[in-house]
Design a protein around this motif. Structure first.
Motif, PDB file in Angstrom:
ATOM      1  N   ALA A 167       1.507   2.028  -1.271  1.00 24.94           N
ATOM      2  CA  ALA A 167       1.870   2.400  -2.637  1.00 24.94           C
ATOM      3  C   ALA A 167       3.256   1.874  -2.983  1.00 24.94           C
ATOM      4  O   ALA A 167       3.493   1.376  -4.097  1.00 24.94           O
ATOM      5  CB  ALA A 167       1.826   3.919  -2.795  1.00 24.94           C
ATOM      6  N   ILE A 168       4.177   1.934  -2.034  1.00 23.93           N
ATOM      7  CA  ILE A 168       5.534   1.435  -2.273  1.00 23.93           C
ATOM      8  C   ILE A 168       5.521  -0.080  -2.428  1.00 23.93           C
ATOM      9  O   ILE A 168       6.109  -0.643  -3.361  1.00 23.93           O
ATOM     10  CB  ILE A 168       6.471   1.860  -1.126  1.00 23.93           C
ATOM     11  CG1 ILE A 168       6.690   3.380  -1.165  1.00 23.93           C
ATOM     12  CG2 ILE A 168       7.808   1.124  -1.206  1.00 23.93           C
ATOM     13  CD1 ILE A 168       7.386   3.931   0.064  1.00 23.93           C
ATOM     14  N   LEU A 169       4.824  -0.765  -1.528  1.00 23.77           N
ATOM     15  CA  LEU A 169       4.808  -2.231  -1.574  1.00 23.77           C
ATOM     16  C   LEU A 169       4.059  -2.758  -2.787  1.00 23.77           C
ATOM     17  O   LEU A 169       4.348  -3.847  -3.280  1.00 23.77           O
ATOM     18  CB  LEU A 169       4.194  -2.784  -0.291  1.00 23.77           C
ATOM     19  CG  LEU A 169       5.011  -2.556   0.988  1.00 23.77           C
ATOM     20  CD1 LEU A 169       4.275  -3.112   2.195  1.00 23.77           C
ATOM     21  CD2 LEU A 169       6.394  -3.187   0.874  1.00 23.77           C
ATOM     22  N   SER A 170       3.099  -1.997  -3.280  1.00 23.20           N
ATOM     23  CA  SER A 170       2.340  -2.430  -4.460  1.00 23.20           C
ATOM     24  C   SER A 170       3.097  -2.175  -5.754  1.00 23.20           C
ATOM     25  O   SER A 170       2.688  -2.649  -6.814  1.00 23.20           O
ATOM     26  CB  SER A 170       0.998  -1.705  -4.513  1.00 23.20           C
ATOM     27  OG  SER A 170       1.191  -0.327  -4.839  1.00 23.20           O
ATOM     28  N   GLY A 171       4.199  -1.431  -5.673  1.00 22.36           N
ATOM     29  CA  GLY A 171       4.984  -1.136  -6.874  1.00 22.36           C
ATOM     30  C   GLY A 171       4.622   0.165  -7.537  1.00 22.36           C
ATOM     31  O   GLY A 171       5.171   0.506  -8.595  1.00 22.36           O
TER      32      GLY A 171
END
Length: 233
Positions: free
Chosen positions: A22-26
């Motif tokens: 979720a963090i890496l996907s923005g």
């Protein structure tokens, strides 16, 4: 993205992976706050210990900053994460050129390691390099076997360089989600089948010819990058 309840097995891994993605996907932007431990535990239907363990791992990767008694803030991975992030989540990291980038790093590290191995490698280390070169040659033309022998050769060269930081970086480059060793050997054919180049590299290292070792290593390790450019053309 929608977070889903964790399965009964490896609940901490499940929480960690979903939050990481979720963090890496923005979905969670830098400087934003993650939901509280209580809310995350309720969302994932796990206990708070599993959430804390997941947050600890995210913090180790440089993705969040956990504040005792305060909000857990999302960090910009480009400013805080290390190579281990690519190793653990290469297929999710939003960088389309990551395989190329890792190969370029390998080429830079390997060439300088060859130079240093020629300069300060012990006689035993240089003998080991020669033996590894012979193993690469003996494996030809089996690309899979040559790939394994090639990794052993470069481990010997990096170890012989006496640079521990290079050795740790090498370990990262040949393990994990985006391991150079997992790049299909067919994409490294020009490098692997250049037995003469490998023999020249070994001879330069044995002779202590640092500049020649650097140049030969660079030529070998950049061959796959040339192949990739030609394939895309």
């Amino acid at each position: 993205m929608t977070l889903t309840p964790a399965p009964r097995s490896s609940v901490s891994d499940h929480v960690f992976a979903q939050l990481r993605d979720a963090i890496l996907s923005g979905a969670y932007e830098p400087e934003s706050a993650l939901p509280s431990e209580r809310d995350l535990a309720a969302t994932f239907e796990v206990n708070r210990h599993a959430v804390r363990e997941a947050l600890r791992r995210l913090q180790q990767l440089g993705l969040v900053k956990v504040s005792q008694g305060g909000a857990t803030r999302v960090l910009d991975w480009r400013a805080h994460a290390g190579l281990d992030l690519a190793m653990s989540s290469g297929d999710i990291l939003p960088v389309g050129t990551l395989v190329r980038d890792m190969m370029e790093m390998r080429a830079c590290l390997g060439a300088d390691a060859a130079r240093l191995c020629a300069l300060r490698g012990t006689p035993a280390a240089k003998e080991h390099v020669t033996a590894c070169v012979d193993a690469v040659a003996a494996a030809a033309p089996d690309l899979d076997r040559m790939g394994e022998a090639n990794i052993a050769l470069w481990r010997a060269i990096v170890a012989g360089s006496g640079n521990v930081a290079y050795l740790l970086a090498f370990n990262s480059l040949v393990s994990g989600a985006l391991a150079v060793g997992h790049v299909p050997p067919t994409l490294r054919t020009a490098e692997l089948l250049d037995v003469a180049g490998h023999r020249r590299l070994g001879a330069h290292i044995t002779a202590g010819a640092a500049d020649s070792a650097f140049a030969e290593a660079q030529a070998l390790l950049t061959a796959p990058l040339s192949d990739r450019k030609e394939t895309r053309a």
